[in-house]
Motif scaffolding. Structure first.
Motif, PDB file in Angstrom:
ATOM      1  N   TYR A  46       1.856   2.371  12.847  1.00 16.53           N
ATOM      2  CA  TYR A  46       2.126   1.007  12.387  1.00 16.53           C
ATOM      3  C   TYR A  46       2.802   1.028  11.007  1.00 16.53           C
ATOM      4  CZ  TYR A  46       1.154  -3.603  10.394  1.00 16.53           C
ATOM      5  OH  TYR A  46       1.269  -4.823   9.775  1.00 16.53           O
ATOM      6  N   LEU A  47       2.363   1.955  10.140  1.00 17.52           N
ATOM      7  CA  LEU A  47       2.915   2.039   8.791  1.00 17.52           C
ATOM      8  C   LEU A  47       4.371   2.490   8.777  1.00 17.52           C
ATOM      9  CD1 LEU A  47      -0.059   3.668   6.840  1.00 17.52           C
ATOM     10  CD2 LEU A  47       0.631   1.265   6.839  1.00 17.52           C
ATOM     11  N   ASP A  48       4.814   3.127   9.855  1.00 19.23           N
ATOM     12  CA  ASP A  48       6.190   3.633   9.896  1.00 19.23           C
ATOM     13  C   ASP A  48       7.225   2.530   9.704  1.00 19.23           C
ATOM     14  OD1 ASP A  48       6.416   6.374   9.950  1.00 19.23           O
ATOM     15  OD2 ASP A  48       6.031   6.533  12.092  1.00 19.23           O
ATOM     16  N   GLN A  49       6.891   1.310  10.110  1.00 18.76           N
ATOM     17  CA  GLN A  49       7.874   0.232   9.994  1.00 18.76           C
ATOM     18  C   GLN A  49       8.153  -0.132   8.536  1.00 18.76           C
ATOM     19  OE1 GLN A  49       6.350  -3.772  11.188  1.00 18.76           O
ATOM     20  NE2 GLN A  49       4.436  -2.673  11.583  1.00 18.76           N
ATOM     21  N   PHE A  50       7.286   0.332   7.628  1.00 17.49           N
ATOM     22  CA  PHE A  50       7.494   0.068   6.207  1.00 17.49           C
ATOM     23  C   PHE A  50       8.021   1.303   5.475  1.00 17.49           C
ATOM     24  CE2 PHE A  50       3.673  -2.349   7.603  1.00 17.49           C
ATOM     25  CZ  PHE A  50       4.255  -3.605   7.632  1.00 17.49           C
ATOM     26  N   GLY A  51       8.386   2.333   6.230  1.00 17.54           N
ATOM     27  CA  GLY A  51       8.846   3.573   5.616  1.00 17.54           C
ATOM     28  C   GLY A  51      10.203   3.450   4.956  1.00 17.54           C
ATOM     29  N   LEU A  91       0.825  -1.203   0.000  1.00 19.55           N
ATOM     30  CA  LEU A  91       0.000   0.000   0.000  1.00 19.55           C
ATOM     31  C   LEU A  91       0.855   1.247   0.000  1.00 19.55           C
ATOM     32  CD1 LEU A  91      -2.643   1.741   0.742  1.00 19.55           C
ATOM     33  CD2 LEU A  91      -1.893   1.386   3.089  1.00 19.55           C
ATOM     34  N   MET A  92       1.773   1.361   0.955  1.00 17.17           N
ATOM     35  CA  MET A  92       2.563   2.572   1.070  1.00 17.17           C
ATOM     36  C   MET A  92       3.587   2.668  -0.051  1.00 17.17           C
ATOM     37  SD  MET A  92       1.068   4.026   3.390  1.00 17.17           S
ATOM     38  CE  MET A  92       2.117   5.471   3.359  1.00 17.17           C
ATOM     39  N   GLU A  93       4.052   1.503  -0.539  1.00 17.16           N
ATOM     40  CA  GLU A  93       5.020   1.534  -1.634  1.00 17.16           C
ATOM     41  C   GLU A  93       4.378   2.124  -2.866  1.00 17.16           C
ATOM     42  OE1 GLU A  93       7.793  -1.826  -3.648  1.00 17.16           O
ATOM     43  OE2 GLU A  93       7.414  -1.975  -1.503  1.00 17.16           O
ATOM     44  N   LEU A 100      14.126   4.609   9.551  1.00 20.35           N
ATOM     45  CA  LEU A 100      13.354   4.914   8.352  1.00 20.35           C
ATOM     46  C   LEU A 100      11.890   5.102   8.747  1.00 20.35           C
ATOM     47  CD1 LEU A 100      14.854   2.321   5.845  1.00 20.35           C
ATOM     48  CD2 LEU A 100      15.348   4.767   5.971  1.00 20.35           C
ATOM     49  N   ARG A 101      11.274   6.109   8.173  1.00 23.40           N
ATOM     50  CA  ARG A 101       9.882   6.425   8.492  1.00 23.40           C
ATOM     51  C   ARG A 101       9.106   6.686   7.200  1.00 23.40           C
ATOM     52  NH1 ARG A 101      11.089   4.529  12.665  1.00 23.40           N
ATOM     53  NH2 ARG A 101      11.206   5.514  14.716  1.00 23.40           N
ATOM     54  N   GLN A 102       7.788   6.705   7.345  1.00 27.20           N
ATOM     55  CA  GLN A 102       6.964   7.133   6.229  1.00 27.20           C
ATOM     56  C   GLN A 102       7.135   8.635   6.037  1.00 27.20           C
ATOM     57  OE1 GLN A 102       5.306   5.382   4.114  1.00 27.20           O
ATOM     58  NE2 GLN A 102       5.292   3.378   5.111  1.00 27.20           N
ATOM     59  N   ALA A 103       7.285   9.060   4.810  1.00 27.22           N
ATOM     60  CA  ALA A 103       7.433  10.481   4.534  1.00 27.22           C
ATOM     61  C   ALA A 103       6.141  11.210   4.848  1.00 27.22           C
ATOM     62  CB  ALA A 103       7.821  10.702   3.070  1.00 27.22           C
TER      63      ALA A 103
END
Length: 205
Positions: free
Chosen positions: A92-97, A7-9, A122-125
């Motif tokens: 929770y999404l930060d782990q995929f940042g 999703l975030m990618e 690393l974080r979500q922008a």
């Protein structure tokens, strides 16, 4: 929750690619067919390709958030979802940042182009999170939610996004402030000469 990283990618690269993965949908076959049709029509038409991409991304975000609520412990229904639960989702999404956010003790804190690697997390922008919340806020109301009960528009969520923006701006040494549009220089027009009223012409001697 395998679809969360995807999703975030896709959210981070939505300007360069258009994915039609709908693994989080309940009716995969029907939805896949409809998405393929949407994608093919938008590629052959110049009407609104960006709108089509936005709608596809919004659908994926909404399905993924629904999956997150289903996997929540204890399971959480959308009607009981609050701004606090939205914040849990964002953290929770930060782990995929994939955005490096320097800590204050890092020698590269505030450096927009660090010359060497560092162990900072690393974080979500901020831009990705802000766009994600905008899509989910719209999807909530499109799926029957009342605007006044929209958890994605909660004050706590707005404050969190502002804090993330300010923190990342300082840590990365970049500015998120919107640039003001420069007004085009106004051309100075010479004053229009006043003409005498009709019937009062001047006589030259």
């Amino acid at each position: 929750m395998d679809s969360i990283p995807e999703l975030m990618e896709s959210s981070n690269s939505e300007n360069t690619s258009m994915s039609t993965d709908t693994s989080t949908n309940n009716n995969n076959s029907n939805n896949n067919n409809s998405l393929v049709l949407v994608g093919s029509s938008s590629s052959s038409s110049v009407s609104a390709p960006s709108s089509s991409r936005y709608e596809n991304q919004k659908r994926r975000d909404w399905n993924t958030f629904g999956q997150y609520l289903k996997n929540h412990r204890p399971p959480l229904s959308l009607s009981r979802c609050s701004g606090a639960h939205v914040l849990e989702f964002l953290r929770y999404l930060d782990q995929f940042g994939k955005t490096k956010v320097h800590t204050p003790i890092c020698p590269f804190f505030g450096h927009p182009n660090p010359p060497a690697p560092c162990p900072c997390p690393l974080r979500q922008a901020w831009g990705s999170l802000d766009a994600l919340i905008g899509r989910l806020r719209a999807a909530f109301e499109e799926n029957g939610g009342k605007p006044e009960a929209n958890p994605f528009g909660a004050r706590a969520v707005r404050l969190y996004l502002r804090e993330v923006r300010d923190l990342q701006s300082k840590a990365r040494g970049i500015s998120y402030e919107k640039k003001k549009r420069k007004r085009p220089p106004q051309q100075l027009t010479p004053p229009v000469p006043q003409l005498p009223p009709p019937g009062h012409a001047t006589h030259h001697q």
